[in-house]
Each structure stands twice: as structure tokens, then as C-alpha cells.
Motif scaffolding. Structure first.
Motif, PDB file in Angstrom:
ATOM      1  N   VAL A  17       0.783  -1.396   0.073  1.00 50.68           N
ATOM      2  CA  VAL A  17       0.590   0.256   0.214  1.00 50.68           C
ATOM      3  C   VAL A  17       0.829   1.512   0.463  1.00 50.68           C
ATOM      4  O   VAL A  17       1.628   1.305   0.741  1.00 50.68           O
ATOM      5  CB  VAL A  17      -1.312   0.419   1.159  1.00 50.68           C
ATOM      6  CG1 VAL A  17      -2.072   1.209   1.328  1.00 50.68           C
ATOM      7  CG2 VAL A  17      -1.830  -1.674   1.267  1.00 50.68           C
ATOM      8  N   VAL A  18       1.152   2.529  -1.339  1.00 51.77           N
ATOM      9  CA  VAL A  18       1.294   3.287  -1.205  1.00 51.77           C
ATOM     10  C   VAL A  18       0.967   4.590  -0.677  1.00 51.77           C
ATOM     11  O   VAL A  18      -0.392   4.247  -1.505  1.00 51.77           O
ATOM     12  CB  VAL A  18       2.280   3.197  -3.240  1.00 51.77           C
ATOM     13  CG1 VAL A  18       2.898   4.265  -2.812  1.00 51.77           C
ATOM     14  CG2 VAL A  18       3.146   2.188  -3.366  1.00 51.77           C
ATOM     15  N   THR A  19       1.490   5.270   0.033  1.00 50.65           N
ATOM     16  CA  THR A  19       0.331   6.486   0.593  1.00 50.65           C
ATOM     17  C   THR A  19       0.902   7.897  -0.109  1.00 50.65           C
ATOM     18  O   THR A  19       0.045   8.695   0.181  1.00 50.65           O
ATOM     19  CB  THR A  19       0.292   5.920   1.899  1.00 50.65           C
ATOM     20  OG1 THR A  19       1.702   6.889   2.398  1.00 50.65           O
ATOM     21  CG2 THR A  19       0.148   4.980   2.287  1.00 50.65           C
ATOM     22  N   GLY A  20       2.040   8.074  -0.506  1.00 47.87           N
ATOM     23  CA  GLY A  20       2.271   8.814  -1.624  1.00 47.87           C
ATOM     24  C   GLY A  20       4.097   8.827  -2.195  1.00 47.87           C
ATOM     25  O   GLY A  20       4.375   7.194  -1.517  1.00 47.87           O
ATOM     26  N   TYR A  21       4.436   9.472  -2.990  1.00 50.58           N
ATOM     27  CA  TYR A  21       5.289   9.030  -3.932  1.00 50.58           C
ATOM     28  C   TYR A  21       5.537  10.829  -5.079  1.00 50.58           C
ATOM     29  O   TYR A  21       4.613  11.216  -5.034  1.00 50.58           O
ATOM     30  CB  TYR A  21       4.658   8.146  -5.723  1.00 50.58           C
ATOM     31  CG  TYR A  21       5.508   8.017  -6.356  1.00 50.58           C
ATOM     32  CD1 TYR A  21       6.019   6.292  -6.234  1.00 50.58           C
ATOM     33  CD2 TYR A  21       5.837   8.675  -7.314  1.00 50.58           C
ATOM     34  CE1 TYR A  21       7.405   5.655  -7.546  1.00 50.58           C
ATOM     35  CE2 TYR A  21       6.925   8.510  -8.174  1.00 50.58           C
ATOM     36  CZ  TYR A  21       6.869   6.980  -8.557  1.00 50.58           C
ATOM     37  OH  TYR A  21       8.267   6.389  -8.999  1.00 50.58           O
ATOM     38  N   ARG A  22       6.858  10.509  -5.442  1.00 48.09           N
ATOM     39  CA  ARG A  22       7.813  11.951  -5.098  1.00 48.09           C
ATOM     40  C   ARG A  22       9.085  11.058  -6.509  1.00 48.09           C
ATOM     41  O   ARG A  22       9.045  10.407  -6.188  1.00 48.09           O
ATOM     42  CB  ARG A  22       7.956  12.984  -4.302  1.00 48.09           C
ATOM     43  CG  ARG A  22       8.575  13.505  -3.314  1.00 48.09           C
ATOM     44  CD  ARG A  22       7.601  13.247  -1.703  1.00 48.09           C
ATOM     45  NE  ARG A  22       8.745  13.311  -0.823  1.00 48.09           N
ATOM     46  CZ  ARG A  22       8.113  12.609  -0.337  1.00 48.09           C
ATOM     47  NH1 ARG A  22       6.760  11.810  -0.660  1.00 48.09           N
ATOM     48  NH2 ARG A  22       8.441  12.336   0.599  1.00 48.09           N
ATOM     49  N   LEU A  68      10.571  -4.656   0.047  1.00 43.83           N
ATOM     50  CA  LEU A  68       9.594  -5.109  -1.403  1.00 43.83           C
ATOM     51  C   LEU A  68       9.602  -4.058  -2.507  1.00 43.83           C
ATOM     52  O   LEU A  68       9.309  -4.291  -3.099  1.00 43.83           O
ATOM     53  CB  LEU A  68       8.710  -6.140  -0.581  1.00 43.83           C
ATOM     54  CG  LEU A  68       7.210  -6.130  -1.600  1.00 43.83           C
ATOM     55  CD1 LEU A  68       7.598  -7.164  -2.551  1.00 43.83           C
ATOM     56  CD2 LEU A  68       6.404  -6.680  -0.995  1.00 43.83           C
ATOM     57  N   ALA A  69       8.780  -3.155  -0.941  1.00 46.54           N
ATOM     58  CA  ALA A  69       8.787  -1.801  -2.274  1.00 46.54           C
ATOM     59  C   ALA A  69      10.042  -1.533  -3.160  1.00 46.54           C
ATOM     60  O   ALA A  69       9.456  -1.760  -4.151  1.00 46.54           O
ATOM     61  CB  ALA A  69       7.983  -0.723  -1.191  1.00 46.54           C
ATOM     62  N   HIS A  77      17.198   3.403 -11.730  1.00 48.52           N
ATOM     63  CA  HIS A  77      16.034   4.105  -9.977  1.00 48.52           C
ATOM     64  C   HIS A  77      17.320   3.669  -9.356  1.00 48.52           C
ATOM     65  O   HIS A  77      17.651   2.814  -8.268  1.00 48.52           O
ATOM     66  CB  HIS A  77      15.319   2.931  -9.681  1.00 48.52           C
ATOM     67  CG  HIS A  77      14.484   2.488 -11.353  1.00 48.52           C
ATOM     68  ND1 HIS A  77      15.206   1.663 -12.161  1.00 48.52           N
ATOM     69  CD2 HIS A  77      13.391   2.910 -11.815  1.00 48.52           C
ATOM     70  CE1 HIS A  77      14.115   1.377 -12.829  1.00 48.52           C
ATOM     71  NE2 HIS A  77      13.110   2.454 -12.816  1.00 48.52           N
ATOM     72  N   GLU A  78      16.480   4.908  -7.916  1.00 43.64           N
ATOM     73  CA  GLU A  78      17.615   4.673  -7.349  1.00 43.64           C
ATOM     74  C   GLU A  78      16.300   5.210  -5.796  1.00 43.64           C
ATOM     75  O   GLU A  78      16.122   6.764  -5.328  1.00 43.64           O
ATOM     76  CB  GLU A  78      18.956   6.088  -6.801  1.00 43.64           C
ATOM     77  CG  GLU A  78      19.680   5.531  -7.334  1.00 43.64           C
ATOM     78  CD  GLU A  78      20.428   6.187  -7.711  1.00 43.64           C
ATOM     79  OE1 GLU A  78      20.403   7.785  -7.305  1.00 43.64           O
ATOM     80  OE2 GLU A  78      21.637   6.666  -8.751  1.00 43.64           O
ATOM     81  N   PRO A  79      15.676   4.149  -5.157  1.00 39.33           N
ATOM     82  CA  PRO A  79      14.348   4.946  -4.457  1.00 39.33           C
ATOM     83  C   PRO A  79      14.788   4.870  -2.860  1.00 39.33           C
ATOM     84  O   PRO A  79      15.151   3.842  -2.802  1.00 39.33           O
ATOM     85  CB  PRO A  79      13.589   3.480  -4.311  1.00 39.33           C
ATOM     86  CG  PRO A  79      14.631   2.132  -5.381  1.00 39.33           C
ATOM     87  CD  PRO A  79      15.775   2.960  -6.312  1.00 39.33           C
ATOM     88  N   VAL A  80      13.693   5.312  -2.351  1.00 38.89           N
ATOM     89  CA  VAL A  80      14.016   5.404  -1.585  1.00 38.89           C
ATOM     90  C   VAL A  80      12.734   5.217  -1.050  1.00 38.89           C
ATOM     91  O   VAL A  80      11.776   6.021  -1.289  1.00 38.89           O
ATOM     92  CB  VAL A  80      14.221   6.570  -0.967  1.00 38.89           C
ATOM     93  CG1 VAL A  80      13.905   7.292   1.364  1.00 38.89           C
ATOM     94  CG2 VAL A  80      15.702   7.294  -0.980  1.00 38.89           C
ATOM     95  N   SER A  81      12.348   3.611   0.199  1.00 38.25           N
ATOM     96  CA  SER A  81      10.259   3.467   0.554  1.00 38.25           C
ATOM     97  C   SER A  81      10.915   4.058   1.771  1.00 38.25           C
ATOM     98  O   SER A  81      11.557   3.179   2.836  1.00 38.25           O
ATOM     99  CB  SER A  81      10.192   2.341   0.442  1.00 38.25           C
ATOM    100  OG  SER A  81      10.497   2.506  -1.450  1.00 38.25           O
ATOM    101  N   VAL A  84       8.787   6.635  -1.880  1.00 40.37           N
ATOM    102  CA  VAL A  84       7.431   6.169  -1.825  1.00 40.37           C
ATOM    103  C   VAL A  84       7.214   6.417  -0.836  1.00 40.37           C
ATOM    104  O   VAL A  84       8.074   5.057   0.812  1.00 40.37           O
ATOM    105  CB  VAL A  84       7.737   5.133  -2.048  1.00 40.37           C
ATOM    106  CG1 VAL A  84       6.393   4.044  -2.086  1.00 40.37           C
ATOM    107  CG2 VAL A  84       8.337   4.943  -3.974  1.00 40.37           C
ATOM    108  N   ASP A  85       6.485   6.651  -0.221  1.00 44.97           N
ATOM    109  CA  ASP A  85       5.446   6.296   1.586  1.00 44.97           C
ATOM    110  C   ASP A  85       4.818   5.384   0.954  1.00 44.97           C
ATOM    111  O   ASP A  85       3.898   4.736   0.814  1.00 44.97           O
ATOM    112  CB  ASP A  85       4.692   7.812   1.695  1.00 44.97           C
ATOM    113  CG  ASP A  85       5.052   8.938   1.358  1.00 44.97           C
ATOM    114  OD1 ASP A  85       6.720   8.629   1.734  1.00 44.97           O
ATOM    115  OD2 ASP A  85       5.336  10.241   1.217  1.00 44.97           O
TER     116      ASP A  85
END
Length: 159
Positions: free
Chosen positions: A85-90, A126-127, A150-154, A116-117
Motif C-alpha cells: 500500500v503506497v500512500t505517497g510518491y514523489r 519489497l517496495a 532507479h534509486e528509490p527510497v521507501s 515512496v511512502d
């Protein structure tokens, strides 16, 4: 109608004739309009480096934006499928354009930095792993001949 194929139309019109057309490199504006059904007209130009206006969209910005937007939409889709469940994305997307001596150029890399929140911060690993699947199914990224990294932060969203 073939459900496996979709067609898109964009109408492009150059609006930069300053009176003498392309009689010289600085004799014309790079301004143009892009019109598509629905959202209306998008003001376009060249990058300011190439004599474009700063207050209009240029092709390089549009390509970078298309990649970031497509990745986000693909990511949200794969997150649902994975039960995340994603609650925010920027994202702050960056792109590197290399110019060649012959006047040509190409993007050499696009890097997305999605933040990703999540409803459950325990799903961060996992996210983060879902970005690879999102890249695999993103229509725009699949159509490019440039690496998209991609250099994600969740984690847990702002609370």
C-alpha cells in the motif's frame, strides 16, 4: 478494434516564424504548440541552450517527464499486485544529454529518484524491489534506447 494496439495523435504547429522564416539561425523562434485531444495545447520550445524560451516545455523535459510519469503509474500498478500500500510518491528525475561534434546528441542516462511512502514501513525492501518490475512494464522505458536507473527510497509516510 484490436485491443492489443492503441493509437495516439499529437498535432504539432511551429509558431516561431518572426517574419523571415528560417533565413538565419537566430532569425526564428523555436516556439511551437502541441495539441492533443482532451488536455488541450502545450506550449513548446527548444532548450534555452538552443535559443528556446524558459517559460515553455522543451522536448528534453517532456521525455524526462514522460519516463518519470510512466514509471510512477507502472509502479503503483505493480505495488497493488504485490499487496504493497503506497500512500505517497514523489520523484526528482534527472537525465544526461550528450552533444556530439556533428550537432547530434542523445540521452545517455535517465535516473529516477522515487521516494515512496508506505502504509507499512516493514515492506520497504519489497517496495524498493518493485521498481525493477515497474521499469519492465513501463511503456515509455521499454521504448527507449537509453538506460533508466532507479534509486528509490521507501518507508513510512509523513505522519
Amino acid at each position: 478494434m484490436n485491443l492489443q494496439e492503441h493509437s495516439y495523435t499529437a498535432n504539432l504547429r511551429w509558431t516561431g516564424n518572426l517574419g523571415t522564416g528560417t533565413s538565419g539561425y537566430r532569425a526564428y523562434s523555436r516556439d511551437h504548440e502541441i495539441d492533443v485531444d482532451g488536455p488541450g495545447t502545450l506550449p513548446g520550445t527548444a532548450d534555452p541552450t538552443f535559443h528556446g524560451a524558459k517559460d515553455r516545455w522543451n522536448p528534453e523535459q517532456l521525455l524526462l517527464t514522460a519516463v518519470a510519469q510512466c514509471h510512477m503509474l507502472s509502479y503503483l500498478h505493480v505495488a497493488v499486485k504485490a499487496g504493497v500500500v503506497v500512500t505517497g510518491y514523489r520523484d526528482t528525475a534527472t537525465g544526461t544529454l550528450r552533444l556530439n561534434r556533428d550537432g547530434s546528441g542523445e540521452f545517455t542516462e535517465i535516473v529516477l529518484h522515487p521516494v515512496v511512502d508506505l502504509q507499512d514501513a516493514a515492506q520497504s525492501d519489497l517496495a524498493d524491489s518493485l521498481h525493477a518490475e515497474a521499469n519492465r512494464v513501463c511503456f515509455i522505458a521499454r521504448s527507449l534506447n537509453v538506460p533508466v536507473r532507479h534509486e528509490p527510497v521507501s518507508g513510512a509516510g509523513p505522519g
